[in-house]
Motif scaffolding. Structure first.
Motif, PDB file in Angstrom:
ATOM      1  N   TYR A  78       2.470   4.720  -7.485  1.00 52.87           N
ATOM      2  CA  TYR A  78       1.090   4.381  -7.839  1.00 52.87           C
ATOM      3  C   TYR A  78       0.762   3.013  -7.263  1.00 52.87           C
ATOM      4  CZ  TYR A  78      -3.107   3.175 -10.409  1.00 52.87           C
ATOM      5  OH  TYR A  78      -4.387   2.797 -10.720  1.00 52.87           O
ATOM      6  N   ASN A  79      -0.415   2.912  -6.658  1.00 53.40           N
ATOM      7  CA  ASN A  79      -0.850   1.663  -6.039  1.00 53.40           C
ATOM      8  C   ASN A  79      -2.328   1.456  -6.365  1.00 53.40           C
ATOM      9  OD1 ASN A  79      -1.557   0.513  -2.689  1.00 53.40           O
ATOM     10  ND2 ASN A  79      -0.854  -0.679  -4.428  1.00 53.40           N
ATOM     11  N   ASN A  80      -2.630   0.348  -7.068  1.00 52.62           N
ATOM     12  CA  ASN A  80      -4.008   0.019  -7.398  1.00 52.62           C
ATOM     13  C   ASN A  80      -4.571  -0.869  -6.294  1.00 52.62           C
ATOM     14  OD1 ASN A  80      -6.365  -1.319  -8.522  1.00 52.62           O
ATOM     15  ND2 ASN A  80      -5.719  -0.463 -10.494  1.00 52.62           N
ATOM     16  N   LYS A  81      -5.495  -0.333  -5.530  1.00 53.30           N
ATOM     17  CA  LYS A  81      -6.014  -1.063  -4.367  1.00 53.30           C
ATOM     18  C   LYS A  81      -6.923  -2.224  -4.751  1.00 53.30           C
ATOM     19  CE  LYS A  81      -5.744   2.893  -1.227  1.00 53.30           C
ATOM     20  NZ  LYS A  81      -5.099   3.829  -2.167  1.00 53.30           N
ATOM     21  N   GLN A 118       0.852  -1.179   0.000  1.00 53.07           N
ATOM     22  CA  GLN A 118       0.000   0.000   0.000  1.00 53.07           C
ATOM     23  C   GLN A 118       0.887   1.227   0.000  1.00 53.07           C
ATOM     24  OE1 GLN A 118      -2.339  -0.712   3.539  1.00 53.07           O
ATOM     25  NE2 GLN A 118      -3.957  -1.733   2.382  1.00 53.07           N
ATOM     26  N   MET A 119       0.538   2.200  -0.822  1.00 58.10           N
ATOM     27  CA  MET A 119       1.336   3.413  -0.942  1.00 58.10           C
ATOM     28  C   MET A 119       0.485   4.623  -0.604  1.00 58.10           C
ATOM     29  SD  MET A 119       3.484   2.802  -4.452  1.00 58.10           S
ATOM     30  CE  MET A 119       4.463   1.317  -4.704  1.00 58.10           C
ATOM     31  N   LYS A 120       1.114   5.542   0.109  1.00 57.18           N
ATOM     32  CA  LYS A 120       0.446   6.801   0.389  1.00 57.18           C
ATOM     33  C   LYS A 120       1.509   7.856   0.648  1.00 57.18           C
ATOM     34  CE  LYS A 120      -2.774   9.206   3.401  1.00 57.18           C
ATOM     35  NZ  LYS A 120      -3.528   9.194   4.659  1.00 57.18           N
ATOM     36  N   SER A 121       1.518   8.876  -0.190  1.00 53.35           N
ATOM     37  CA  SER A 121       2.423  10.006  -0.021  1.00 53.35           C
ATOM     38  C   SER A 121       3.856   9.546   0.171  1.00 53.35           C
ATOM     39  CB  SER A 121       1.949  10.866   1.150  1.00 53.35           C
ATOM     40  OG  SER A 121       2.741  12.020   1.273  1.00 53.35           O
ATOM     41  N   ASP A 122       4.383   9.683   1.375  1.00 52.53           N
ATOM     42  CA  ASP A 122       5.790   9.372   1.628  1.00 52.53           C
ATOM     43  C   ASP A 122       5.995   8.001   2.262  1.00 52.53           C
ATOM     44  OD1 ASP A 122       4.665   9.862   4.059  1.00 52.53           O
ATOM     45  OD2 ASP A 122       5.992  11.497   4.638  1.00 52.53           O
ATOM     46  N   THR A 123       4.987   7.129   2.238  1.00 53.65           N
ATOM     47  CA  THR A 123       5.076   5.840   2.919  1.00 53.65           C
ATOM     48  C   THR A 123       4.636   4.706   2.003  1.00 53.65           C
ATOM     49  OG1 THR A 123       4.640   6.861   5.078  1.00 53.65           O
ATOM     50  CG2 THR A 123       4.300   4.488   4.903  1.00 53.65           C
ATOM     51  N   ILE A 124       5.438   3.633   1.994  1.00 50.38           N
ATOM     52  CA  ILE A 124       5.062   2.393   1.318  1.00 50.38           C
ATOM     53  C   ILE A 124       4.975   1.312   2.385  1.00 50.38           C
ATOM     54  CG2 ILE A 124       5.646   0.720  -0.465  1.00 50.38           C
ATOM     55  CD1 ILE A 124       7.304   2.836  -1.823  1.00 50.38           C
ATOM     56  N   SER A 125       3.836   0.658   2.485  1.00 48.87           N
ATOM     57  CA  SER A 125       3.605  -0.337   3.528  1.00 48.87           C
ATOM     58  C   SER A 125       3.520  -1.727   2.910  1.00 48.87           C
ATOM     59  CB  SER A 125       2.315  -0.017   4.286  1.00 48.87           C
ATOM     60  OG  SER A 125       2.071  -0.978   5.289  1.00 48.87           O
ATOM     61  N   GLY A 185      -2.448  23.169  -0.984  1.00 48.56           N
ATOM     62  CA  GLY A 185      -3.841  23.009  -1.349  1.00 48.56           C
ATOM     63  C   GLY A 185      -4.320  21.596  -1.065  1.00 48.56           C
ATOM     64  N   ASP A 186      -5.471  21.264  -1.592  1.00 51.99           N
ATOM     65  CA  ASP A 186      -6.042  19.936  -1.397  1.00 51.99           C
ATOM     66  C   ASP A 186      -5.293  18.933  -2.274  1.00 51.99           C
ATOM     67  OD1 ASP A 186      -7.607  17.801  -0.756  1.00 51.99           O
ATOM     68  OD2 ASP A 186      -9.361  18.447  -1.912  1.00 51.99           O
ATOM     69  N   GLY A 187      -4.422  18.129  -1.668  1.00 54.52           N
ATOM     70  CA  GLY A 187      -3.643  17.151  -2.415  1.00 54.52           C
ATOM     71  C   GLY A 187      -2.534  17.761  -3.236  1.00 54.52           C
ATOM     72  N   PHE A 188      -2.135  18.995  -2.926  1.00 52.80           N
ATOM     73  CA  PHE A 188      -1.138  19.680  -3.740  1.00 52.80           C
ATOM     74  C   PHE A 188      -0.311  20.598  -2.835  1.00 52.80           C
ATOM     75  CE2 PHE A 188       0.618  21.149  -7.630  1.00 52.80           C
ATOM     76  CZ  PHE A 188       0.838  22.522  -7.503  1.00 52.80           C
ATOM     77  N   ARG A 189       1.006  20.569  -3.013  1.00 53.19           N
ATOM     78  CA  ARG A 189       1.885  21.396  -2.185  1.00 53.19           C
ATOM     79  C   ARG A 189       3.077  21.854  -3.015  1.00 53.19           C
ATOM     80  NH1 ARG A 189       2.602  18.058   1.575  1.00 53.19           N
ATOM     81  NH2 ARG A 189       4.807  17.484   1.459  1.00 53.19           N
ATOM     82  N   VAL A 190       3.357  23.147  -3.001  1.00 53.54           N
ATOM     83  CA  VAL A 190       4.488  23.704  -3.747  1.00 53.54           C
ATOM     84  C   VAL A 190       5.289  24.597  -2.817  1.00 53.54           C
ATOM     85  CG1 VAL A 190       5.200  25.151  -5.682  1.00 53.54           C
ATOM     86  CG2 VAL A 190       3.255  23.622  -5.941  1.00 53.54           C
ATOM     87  N   GLN A 191       6.606  24.470  -2.881  1.00 54.04           N
ATOM     88  CA  GLN A 191       7.490  25.290  -2.055  1.00 54.04           C
ATOM     89  C   GLN A 191       8.634  25.825  -2.915  1.00 54.04           C
ATOM     90  OE1 GLN A 191       8.877  23.590   1.722  1.00 54.04           O
ATOM     91  NE2 GLN A 191      10.937  24.376   1.261  1.00 54.04           N
ATOM     92  N   PHE A 244       2.221  16.476  -5.306  1.00 59.52           N
ATOM     93  CA  PHE A 244       0.771  16.407  -5.487  1.00 59.52           C
ATOM     94  C   PHE A 244       0.323  14.958  -5.571  1.00 59.52           C
ATOM     95  CE2 PHE A 244       2.499  16.922  -9.774  1.00 59.52           C
ATOM     96  CZ  PHE A 244       1.901  15.888 -10.471  1.00 59.52           C
ATOM     97  N   ASP A 245      -0.900  14.735  -5.155  1.00 61.74           N
ATOM     98  CA  ASP A 245      -1.490  13.406  -5.174  1.00 61.74           C
ATOM     99  C   ASP A 245      -2.054  13.116  -6.560  1.00 61.74           C
ATOM    100  OD1 ASP A 245      -0.928  13.078  -2.478  1.00 61.74           O
ATOM    101  OD2 ASP A 245      -2.853  13.938  -1.861  1.00 61.74           O
ATOM    102  N   ILE A 246      -1.888  11.863  -6.992  1.00 59.31           N
ATOM    103  CA  ILE A 246      -2.457  11.403  -8.256  1.00 59.31           C
ATOM    104  C   ILE A 246      -3.709  10.599  -7.897  1.00 59.31           C
ATOM    105  CG2 ILE A 246      -2.030  10.129 -10.382  1.00 59.31           C
ATOM    106  CD1 ILE A 246       0.950  10.504  -9.895  1.00 59.31           C
ATOM    107  N   GLY A 247      -4.813  11.285  -7.796  1.00 59.04           N
ATOM    108  CA  GLY A 247      -6.036  10.622  -7.343  1.00 59.04           C
ATOM    109  C   GLY A 247      -5.867  10.107  -5.929  1.00 59.04           C
ATOM    110  N   GLU A 248      -6.496   8.975  -5.642  1.00 59.89           N
ATOM    111  CA  GLU A 248      -6.377   8.364  -4.326  1.00 59.89           C
ATOM    112  C   GLU A 248      -5.292   7.298  -4.288  1.00 59.89           C
ATOM    113  OE1 GLU A 248     -10.105   6.820  -3.110  1.00 59.89           O
ATOM    114  OE2 GLU A 248     -11.155   8.727  -3.127  1.00 59.89           O
ATOM    115  N   ASN A 249      -4.705   6.993  -5.443  1.00 57.37           N
ATOM    116  CA  ASN A 249      -3.803   5.843  -5.506  1.00 57.37           C
ATOM    117  C   ASN A 249      -2.336   6.196  -5.738  1.00 57.37           C
ATOM    118  OD1 ASN A 249      -6.025   4.124  -5.256  1.00 57.37           O
ATOM    119  ND2 ASN A 249      -6.360   4.108  -7.471  1.00 57.37           N
ATOM    120  N   GLY A 250      -1.993   7.439  -5.951  1.00 58.69           N
ATOM    121  CA  GLY A 250      -0.618   7.751  -6.288  1.00 58.69           C
ATOM    122  C   GLY A 250      -0.192   9.120  -5.815  1.00 58.69           C
TER     123      GLY A 250
END
Length: 984
Positions: free
Chosen positions: A702-705, A145-152, A600-606, A645-651
């Motif tokens: 990317y992780n297809n649940k 399972q993948m989310k942002s900065d973590t792979i489980s 922003g929502d699912g998006f971050r720029v610095q 930024f998030d790629i939908g809910e899966n990436g």
């Protein structure tokens, strides 16, 4: 002119303007206050979601927040890998939160947001037994399972045996690789530490966990791209990210004491007339883990090359020796030869004062005894000739050390917290090595080869070392939400002392035209190195409204390196002035920067910019009255940028850019020749300048649940401006080397791995590809008469050398080097309840091209492997077996390398209701493993072969206690990893 109320018209006009300005200021202040109140009228909602029956945290739970009766939700989020749910930007009002996860009943709760953040506490989901029965979901579920900065990774998705440790489990996880020396990487990035449920396990030494923790206790393995403690608090990325592995312990293991003790012995079974030796390994582990406390004891001893720790004392001894014998010739590297090691350690961590304080500490003692036998060949490419080296030697070394460390994290309030982490290491060691070397010169013009030189050398000595380092961080939230201040500092102090002897006899052949020239060296030396560093940093973060934030930061660092070396001519008893010196190097670096962040929502720029003024001062004095003092100032402007930024809910997608200044090391500045290898003599350069490095890195996941397929790609690039490179020239086949600032260089890499389960067939396909390319330069002298600049004792006359440096520099030819490396590994795995079978193929291509000459075909090498692993268990009778078979073949080497077949097998039998395990292991059963190292650097190609463990058998017995009952895991028995063939 008349007055009104005692004031002139002009005075009245001024008074009206003052009133108007006051009203305007009050109006603006009121508007600002309203805006500030409006900006502060949004709050966050947090909760922890758990399984109602097991109390286990639930990740990837979908939570929706909506106002009662509303058609559209106000916000939604997913719980993270620890079950933590966090939703921000919620206005005051009444809401309903709904949490859903497949296999559980829908959870609903009403709450109200007033004038502060809301903590809903624990939300416990009740399993839906009817849904579970209807779905018939596999017990393994989604293994990745993948989310942002973590792979489980789910540990139960791979098969392990009774005696496996964490390292055996990690080897089966896609993207994770473990090298011959035990270091761990994930998709090309080094693993810096291993934690257990968020608590650090033995500080910064991942091998203490990977080689000693039983695989059975692990529920999930999470690879986390962890921001620094400061960045996690401020939300502004500072570029100090590290990759860690966090282990979740099975709930059943969190209720008491458990552990094991194992011992085993065996003997070599040589495939030749070579006399074998006895082999042994012992291991002990005891742990007590609860929700708030972790206590672990480990012990590991073996002579099977299975060193279970990082040898800090040995590293410090190697640093002061400058690489020791064989530098430039290849070999004598970590992992070669046969190693006997011992270590014992204690680690403890606990949450105190209602979880406001987290306190942990460790103690480790370790020792390493290594014996190496080596044969190497090296070809150095010049414009009109090639130098052909052959070397044969032996080396033995010992190092032992103690390590103490602690970590304190205390939360005084919701707004104020501190972290303090000190560590101290001390140890000692000794070394002894000798070799014979022979050099020939091949002239490309006529194809003839002539004898050039030969040498016999011996070096031995002893070392003592001490180092301490630590950091402290104060984190403070201020008046407004998102407004923070941090103050952080770190320090390090080290002392390193070496006493040694250096003897050699070198012959330069005259080949009939002149007499042979024979030079002898017989020296003793004492060298002391000390280093000190201090660093401080302060940041201030201010929310600007509209999801914009700004950070200002300032840092100051000071580093000092000191080195004193005294060399004695053993024959005369006098100080060898030209081989004795003292050096002091001071380096000051400041950084003043500002960063802006939009979230922003699912998006971050610095984006940000910093100024980095530096000051370098170097003072060198030799016993031969050579003195030089230089002071250099430089300022660099370094932009930085980050996008996520998030790629939908899966990436997700992330990319970063940072710049930094790099100073030369003490060994590069020292003005005493290193003649420990008379055929490869190096000099320092006191006129080196710092250089600036630009770095770009990023990843996409990317992780297809639904299908459980996953893809993880990572890339990086580095550009170094005015880097430090080597200038080399050759006289009578002897290589002379000096570091210089050179032409800019560039490197890039790309890694990708894919995990593709084939529905519910039990089959999985995995692919890993790795590419790297670099373009760099060094310099090669074509017509430099070294004897013009050498004193009678062979040392360099620095005054004369740098006095003629303009002429010397004109004779240095730029040698551009382009290196290409490519690795492809494709594997397929099948698993059912009793068997796990994996078949993989791998090829690794290494290629280098030089501008100084069209390099021969042998500069492109191919390492190829076909690998099969199998794990089989018969739970009914407590019997299991595992094995691995490797077929390795090689192409492109200067010396043809034979193919090899490496077979390792192990059979285990559980006894006494799984309290004990008896195992027999055979390593390199076909007797073919060898240790081969290939190096392509600058303008030379090196191939080295070392002694390694051959075929041996070992019988072991493991006893388990505590919560280790059952048939689905266990502790590791002795035996070590055994030979693995040449380095892939």
């Amino acid at each position: 002119m008349g007055k009104i109320h005692g004031r002139t018209p002009g005075e009245n006009k001024i008074m009206c303007m003052k009133r108007l300005n006051l009203k305007s200021c009050l109006t603006l202040f009121g508007l600002f206050l309203c805006a500030a109140m409006f900006a502060q009228s949004r709050y966050s909602v947090k909760a922890v979601i758990k399984d109602n029956s097991t109390e286990e945290a639930l990740s990837f739970v979908t939570a929706v927040v909506a106002q009662p009766g509303a058609d559209k939700p106000t916000a939604y989020a997913l719980s993270d890998e620890n079950g933590v749910l966090s939703i921000s930007e919620i206005k005051p009002g009444k809401y309903v939160i709904k949490a859903e996860l497949l296999g559980y009943k829908v959870f609903e709760k009403t709450f109200e947001v007033k004038d502060k953040d809301v903590d809903l506490g624990e939300l416990k989901l009740i399993p839906d037994e009817e849904q579970l029965a209807a779905a018939k979901v596999s017990a393994v579920g989604n293994p990745i399972q993948m989310k942002s900065d973590t792979i489980s990774f789910t540990a139960s998705s791979v098969k392990t045996t009774e005696n496996d440790v964490l390292e055996d489990l990690l080897k089966k996880i896609p993207g994770i690789e473990i090298s011959e020396d035990g270091s761990i990487t994930h998709n090309g990035r080094s693993i810096d530490k291993i934690t257990i449920d968020g608590k650090t396990f033995f500080m910064d030494d991942p091998q203490l966990a990977s080689k000693n923790l039983p695989a059975k206790i692990v529920d999930k393995v999470k690879v986390i791209e962890k921001k620094s403690d400061q960045a996690q608090f401020t939300g502004i990325d500072d570029g100090e990210e590290e990759t860690i592995i966090d282990l979740s312990v099975k709930p059943g293991m969190m209720n008491g004491t458990f552990g094991n003790a194992s011992a085993g012995g065996g003997h070599d079974v040589p495939s030749t007339d070579t006399k074998g030796d006895y082999r042994y390994q012992g291991l002990a582990f005891a742990g007590k883990f609860t929700e708030k406390t972790q206590l672990a004891f480990i012990l590991n001893a073996n002579n099977t090359n299975d060193r279970a720790f990082r040898d800090l004392s040995g590293e410090m001894m190697g640093n002061i020796r400058g690489g020791g014998m064989g530098r430039g010739q290849g070999g004598w590297g970590r992992g070669n030869g046969i190693t006997t090691s011992f270590m014992t350690g204690l680690s403890a961590a606990s949450n105190l004062f209602d979880d406001k304080m987290s306190l942990g500490g460790e103690y480790v003692y370790n020792s390493t005894d290594r014996n190496v036998e080596e044969e190497s060949t090296k070809t150095t490419y010049l414009e009109d000739s090639n130098l052909l080296y052959n070397s044969k030697g032996i080396s033995s070394s010992y190092s032992g050390g103690h390590r103490f460390g602690m970590r304190l994290e205390h939360k005084f309030s919701d707004n104020t917290s501190i972290i303090f982490q000190p560590q101290i290491n001390f140890g000692k060691g000794n070394f002894s090595e000798s070799s014979t070397d022979f050099t020939k010169t091949y002239y490309t013009s006529d194809g003839n080869t002539y004898n050039t030189n030969s040498s016999e050398k011996s070096n031995y000595g002893d070392n003592k070392n001490l180092s301490t380092q630590g950091f402290a961080l104060l984190r403070q939230r201020l008046w407004m939400p998102g407004q923070t201040m941090t103050i952080m500092g770190n320090y390090s102090i080290s002392t390193n002392n070496l006493n040694g002897y250096n003897t050699s006899t070198t012959t330069v052949f005259g080949n009939g035209s002149v007499d042979d020239d024979i030079t002898s060296v017989n020296q003793s030396y004492k060298q002391d190195q000390n280093s000190y560093s201090l660093w401080g940093n302060a940041t201030f973060t201010q929310p600007l409204g509209g999801n914009f934030y700004m950070e200002a930061n300032y840092s100051y660092s000071w580093n000092r390196s000191e080195s004193d070396k005294t060399t004695i001519d053993v024959e005369t008893g006098e100080v060898a002035a030209n081989y004795s010196n003292s050096i002091v190097n001071d380096y000051i670096n400041q950084e003043i920067g500002v960063n802006a962040l939009y979230q922003g929502d699912g998006f971050r720029v610095q984006v940000g910019m910093s100024a980095k003024p530096t000051k370098t001062h170097n003072y060198t004095a030799s016993a031969a009255d050579y003195k030089v003092g230089t002071t250099m100032y430089r300022i660099n402007w370094a932009p930085n940028a980050m996008m996520h930024f998030d790629i939908g809910e899966n990436g997700s997608f992330r990319t970063f850019y940072f710049g930094r200044s790099v100073q030369p090391g003490t060994s590069q500045l020292i003005t005493v020749a290193d003649n420990s290898n008379p055929l490869s003599v190096s000099f320092g350069n006191p006129n080196l300048s710092p250089y600036f490095s630009h770095g770009l890195r990023g990843d996409v996941r990317y992780n297809n649940k639904q299908s459980y397929a996953s893809v993880n790609a990572r890339w990086g690039a580095t550009y170094n401006d005015n880097p430090i490179v080597n200038a080399s020239w050759y006289t009578n086949g002897i290589a002379y080397t000096m570091p210089v600032n050179g032409k800019s260089n560039f490197s890039a890499d790309f890694n990708i791995y894919m995990n593709l389960p084939i529905k519910r067939s039990g089959f999985t396909i995995m692919n890993m590809s790795r590419f790297s390319w670099s373009s760099s330069s060094n310099y090669v002298g074509t017509d430099i008469n070294t004897s013009d600049y050498l004193k009678s004792d062979g040392s360099l006359d620095y005054d004369k050398f740098f006095g003629d440096y303009a002429v010397i520099k004109s004779k240095l030819v730029e040698n551009g080097t382009q290196s290409f490396n490519f690795t492809e590994r494709l594997s397929g795995k099948y698993r059912n309840d009793a068997l796990e079978l994996e078949l993989s193929g791998r090829t690794r291509i290494n290629s280098s091209r030089y501008s100084i000459e069209d390099v021969k075909d042998h500069t492109t090498t191919f390492n190829n492997q076909i690998r099969t692993t199998a794990t089989w268990t018969w739970a009914l009778v407590g019997l299991s077996a595992k094995g691995e078979f490797n077929y390795n073949w090689y192409n492109g080497y200067a010396t043809a390398q034979p193919s090899e077949y490496v077979l390792n097998l192990e059979i285990q039998k559980s006894l006494l209701n799984n309290k004990m395990t008896l195992s027999v292991k055979g390593y390199d059963i076909l007797g073919q493993a060898k240790n081969l190292t290939v190096t392509d650097t600058a303008n030379y190609h090196t191939e080295s072969k070392n002694n390694t463990l051959g075929r041996y058998l070992i019988l072991s017995l493991t006893y388990r206690f505590g919560n280790f009952g059952g048939n689905n895991g266990g502790m590791r028995g002795p035996g070590g990893p055994g030979p693995r063939g040449p380095r892939p």
